[in-house]
Design an enzyme around this catalytic site. Structure first.
Site, PDB file in Angstrom:
ATOM      1  N   THR A 186       0.972  -1.475   0.111  1.00 14.37           N
ATOM      2  CA  THR A 186       0.523  -0.185   0.204  1.00 14.37           C
ATOM      3  C   THR A 186       0.679   1.080   0.222  1.00 14.37           C
ATOM      4  O   THR A 186       0.415   1.851  -0.655  1.00 14.37           O
ATOM      5  CB  THR A 186      -0.833  -0.045   0.713  1.00 14.37           C
ATOM      6  OG1 THR A 186      -1.870  -0.954   1.280  1.00 14.37           O
ATOM      7  CG2 THR A 186      -1.767   0.605   0.942  1.00 14.37           C
ATOM      8  N   CYS A 187       1.443   1.524   0.987  1.00 16.97           N
ATOM      9  CA  CYS A 187       3.005   3.067   0.802  1.00 16.97           C
ATOM     10  C   CYS A 187       3.559   2.667  -0.442  1.00 16.97           C
ATOM     11  O   CYS A 187       3.790   3.796  -1.075  1.00 16.97           O
ATOM     12  CB  CYS A 187       3.520   2.536   1.415  1.00 16.97           C
ATOM     13  SG  CYS A 187       3.176   1.779   3.252  1.00 16.97           S
TER      14      CYS A 187
END
Length: 168
Positions: free
Chosen positions: A59-60
């Site tokens: 996600t990052c």
């Protein structure tokens, strides 16, 4: 203190994000070449602070890719991607991905950014890392948008963050 979740489990931050209309806190972060970048380096520019736990998570990494794609279209705006990852890891990621529209900055030295912006986790498995958040600052240094993502594994609302730049 703010409470968010990690896969449904509550975790807490050291404080809360700066409020809309407030002066953004000053900061000093480390660039990929290990030099220092400060808030004053961006004076007169709009700033998107893409804050996250680690570029080594899916996600990052996706948030950096998304902001990199959108940043090419922004006028007088810098997108700063901030985590506690070492600058070497940040540089490796951007090099491997071919990302050059964002600036990776690290809070690994003293963690003061995470404390000043209220995003440092104080408990849970991500303790001392940063909560996934977006803060947008105008040319005068005022906060014009904030989002602290409620579920850490979710992506931020890119459109809402970028829309406020069009109105500023």
């Amino acid at each position: 203190m703010a409470t968010v979740t990690l896969k449904g489990n509550p975790i807490n931050t050291i404080g809360t994000l700066p409020s809309k209309g407030s002066e953004a806190p000053s900061f000093s972060l480390t660039k990929k070449d290990l030099s220092t970048s400060t808030f004053s380096d961006y004076k007169g520019k709009k700033i998107v602070l893409n804050i996250f736990p680690s570029v080594d998570t899916g996600t990052c990494a996706q948030s950096v890719r998304q902001f990199n794609e959108k940043a090419a279209e922004l006028v007088n705006t810098k997108v700063l991607c901030i985590s506690k990852d070492l600058p070497f890891a940040q540089n490796r990621f951007c090099g491997a991905e071919g990302l050059d529209n964002v600036e990776m900055l690290s809070d690994f030295r003293d963690g003061n950014f995470g404390k000043a912006f209220g995003v440092e986790f104080i408990d849970g498995p991500l303790k001392s890392l940063h909560s996934r958040s977006v803060v947008v600052v105008d040319e005068e240094g005022k906060v014009i948008y904030t989002e602290q993502v409620a579920e850490t594994v979710d992506e931020p609302n890119y459109d809402a963050a970028l829309e406020v730049l069009m109105d500023a």
